[in-house]
Design a protein around this motif. Structure first.
Motif, PDB file in Angstrom:
ATOM      1  N   LYS A  61      35.823 -53.587 133.981  1.00 29.88           N
ATOM      2  CA  LYS A  61      35.949 -52.220 133.460  1.00 29.88           C
ATOM      3  C   LYS A  61      34.795 -51.830 132.545  1.00 29.88           C
ATOM      4  CE  LYS A  61      41.007 -52.414 133.653  1.00 29.88           C
ATOM      5  NZ  LYS A  61      42.272 -52.430 132.864  1.00 29.88           N
ATOM      6  N   ARG A  62      33.836 -52.753 132.369  1.00 27.46           N
ATOM      7  CA  ARG A  62      32.681 -52.517 131.504  1.00 27.46           C
ATOM      8  C   ARG A  62      33.099 -52.213 130.071  1.00 27.46           C
ATOM      9  NH1 ARG A  62      27.986 -51.317 134.132  1.00 27.46           N
ATOM     10  NH2 ARG A  62      27.083 -51.635 132.079  1.00 27.46           N
ATOM     11  N   ASP A  63      34.158 -52.879 129.612  1.00 18.95           N
ATOM     12  CA  ASP A  63      34.613 -52.706 128.225  1.00 18.95           C
ATOM     13  C   ASP A  63      33.787 -53.646 127.349  1.00 18.95           C
ATOM     14  OD1 ASP A  63      35.972 -52.317 125.854  1.00 18.95           O
ATOM     15  OD2 ASP A  63      37.925 -52.217 126.815  1.00 18.95           O
ATOM     16  N   ILE A  64      32.638 -53.159 126.900  1.00 18.02           N
ATOM     17  CA  ILE A  64      31.634 -54.001 126.246  1.00 18.02           C
ATOM     18  C   ILE A  64      32.176 -54.648 124.972  1.00 18.02           C
ATOM     19  CG2 ILE A  64      29.376 -53.992 125.132  1.00 18.02           C
ATOM     20  CD1 ILE A  64      28.583 -51.717 126.970  1.00 18.02           C
ATOM     21  N   LEU A  65      32.781 -53.870 124.110  1.00 16.23           N
ATOM     22  CA  LEU A  65      33.236 -54.402 122.825  1.00 16.23           C
ATOM     23  C   LEU A  65      34.325 -55.447 123.005  1.00 16.23           C
ATOM     24  CD1 LEU A  65      33.318 -51.146 120.656  1.00 16.23           C
ATOM     25  CD2 LEU A  65      31.615 -52.969 120.625  1.00 16.23           C
ATOM     26  N   LEU A  66      35.182 -55.256 124.009  1.00 13.90           N
ATOM     27  CA  LEU A  66      36.252 -56.231 124.255  1.00 13.90           C
ATOM     28  C   LEU A  66      35.681 -57.550 124.750  1.00 13.90           C
ATOM     29  CD1 LEU A  66      39.272 -56.732 124.219  1.00 13.90           C
ATOM     30  CD2 LEU A  66      39.411 -55.797 126.539  1.00 13.90           C
ATOM     31  N   VAL A  67      34.691 -57.485 125.623  1.00 15.61           N
ATOM     32  CA  VAL A  67      34.056 -58.712 126.130  1.00 15.61           C
ATOM     33  C   VAL A  67      33.337 -59.448 125.008  1.00 15.61           C
ATOM     34  CG1 VAL A  67      32.323 -59.644 127.704  1.00 15.61           C
ATOM     35  CG2 VAL A  67      33.801 -57.783 128.451  1.00 15.61           C
ATOM     36  N   GLN A  68      32.528 -58.707 124.259  1.00 17.95           N
ATOM     37  CA  GLN A  68      31.754 -59.335 123.182  1.00 17.95           C
ATOM     38  C   GLN A  68      32.677 -59.930 122.122  1.00 17.95           C
ATOM     39  OE1 GLN A  68      27.887 -56.299 123.549  1.00 17.95           O
ATOM     40  NE2 GLN A  68      29.278 -56.136 121.835  1.00 17.95           N
ATOM     41  N   GLY A  69      33.673 -59.183 121.713  1.00 16.70           N
ATOM     42  CA  GLY A  69      34.596 -59.679 120.700  1.00 16.70           C
ATOM     43  C   GLY A  69      35.380 -60.883 121.174  1.00 16.70           C
ATOM     44  N   GLY A  70      35.830 -60.857 122.432  1.00 16.31           N
ATOM     45  CA  GLY A  70      36.593 -61.983 122.975  1.00 16.31           C
ATOM     46  C   GLY A  70      35.782 -63.255 123.056  1.00 16.31           C
ATOM     47  N   VAL A  71      34.543 -63.146 123.533  1.00 18.43           N
ATOM     48  CA  VAL A  71      33.688 -64.334 123.675  1.00 18.43           C
ATOM     49  C   VAL A  71      33.349 -64.926 122.310  1.00 18.43           C
ATOM     50  CG1 VAL A  71      31.441 -65.162 124.433  1.00 18.43           C
ATOM     51  CG2 VAL A  71      32.741 -63.614 125.888  1.00 18.43           C
ATOM     52  N   VAL A  72      32.991 -64.083 121.353  1.00 17.55           N
ATOM     53  CA  VAL A  72      32.649 -64.567 120.012  1.00 17.55           C
ATOM     54  C   VAL A  72      33.850 -65.227 119.347  1.00 17.55           C
ATOM     55  CG1 VAL A  72      31.979 -63.839 117.689  1.00 17.55           C
ATOM     56  CG2 VAL A  72      30.752 -62.945 119.667  1.00 17.55           C
TER      57      VAL A  72
END
Length: 315
Positions: free
Chosen positions: A278-289
């Motif tokens: 879904k290209r949810d950038i903040l969710l991906v970045q926050g989840g990985v970190v």
């Protein structure tokens, strides 16, 4: 000990910083316009421009990174546009399910792997050793996601011993028994490869300890073989086994991503895959970190435990 812990905590800072940079750059290099992908059929030029301003995509890459990093340091991971929810709330909620799956799998692979390795070393070159070695090599060679699908086909579809997917039943009580039934297949599939690695390296560590002079002395004194193996040799071998457990914890945590997709487990891995699509950038970045930070903390705990077992370790 306090100084050692502080030293390990400070050494984790550049690791987490490096992870944040890598994750941010990877998401920034994905082709296409994130705003257009998020808006879908509502992607008018005005809406795209507004969403780009809201996401901060109208700024330079350098500015966007430091704004995002500054927000994270204040505990603000941003807001998920696909879920309309704070990123940290969604990640913490999903991480609970991942922790149940990965934690159960890690306990299984640690106990079974260490016991298999100790037994294989104690029975070196005997039939037990050869049988364990064969099973371990077979387990290491089978991909977890393929094993998971075969387990679904056999135990869930044909035998109907376990549920096919999910964490809870659609109908009925959500108790510990129901959770254990849904957890059995994914946790087992996830634990197989790590169990084999731990068993092989535990065997090597035990064989090295069993050749030491103090083990021969303990046997010469007439101590029971079980006491020699499980009390003396295993305790000494745990200094070498603990780092292996720390590495396999990361493998189990990362492996939970595709196991959660196979079994439709509502954890962080499945959330990240959906967020990427879904290209949810903040969710991906926050989840990985967040997951990376948990893994780093766990490895620090393993290093501290290793230091307690052998105070001579200084690194």
């Amino acid at each position: 000990m306090l100084g050692y812990i502080l030293k390990r905590l400070f050494s984790a800072i550049p690791v987490l910083l490096g992870i944040s940079i890598i994750v941010f750059l990877i998401m920034a290099m994905i082709p296409g316009d994130p705003a257009t992908a998020i808006l879908g059929s509502f992607a008018t030029p005005e809406n795209v421009e507004k969403l780009n301003r809201d996401l901060g995509l109208d700024k330079t890459l350098f500015q966007r990174y430091f704004i995002w990093l500054g927000n994270i340091l204040q505990g603000d991971f941003g807001r998920s546009y696909s879920l309309n929810k704070n990123v940290i709330d969604e990640v913490v909620e999903r991480f609970g399910a991942t922790l149940i799956l990965a934690g159960t799998s890690f306990i299984m692979c640690s106990l079974i792997g260490i016991c298999a390795g100790v037994l294989s070393a104690a029975k070196q070159f005997q039939l037990t050793d050869k049988l364990i070695t064969f099973i371990v090599l077979l387990g290491i060679s089978i991909p977890s996601f393929f094993l998971g699908m075969m387990m679904i086909l056999l135990f869930a579809v044909h035998l109907r011993w376990f549920p096919v997917s999910g964490m809870w039943p659609i109908y009925g009580a959500r108790d510990l028994t129901a959770l254990a039934g849904h957890l059995a297949l994914p946790a087992s599939a996830l634990a197989v490869v790590a169990t084999g690695v731990i068993a092989r390296l535990s065997r090597s560590a035990m064989l090295e300890i069993l050749r030491q002079d103090y083990i021969r002395t303990a046997r010469a004194k007439g101590l029971d073989e079980k006491i020699v193996i499980w009390r003396h040799a295993l305790r000494a071998a745990m200094v070498s086994i603990l780092p292996i457990l720390g590495i396999q914890a990361g493998f189990v945590l990362s492996g939970a991503v595709y196991i959660e997709m196979v079994f439709q487990w509502p954890g962080v891995g499945r959330m990240l895959v959906d967020a990427i699509l879904k290209r949810d950038i903040l969710l991906v970045q926050g989840g990985v970190v967040f997951v990376a930070a948990c893994y780093v903390i766990f490895n620090i705990a393993v290093d501290v435990a290793q230091h307690l077992l052998d105070p001579r370790i200084k690194t």
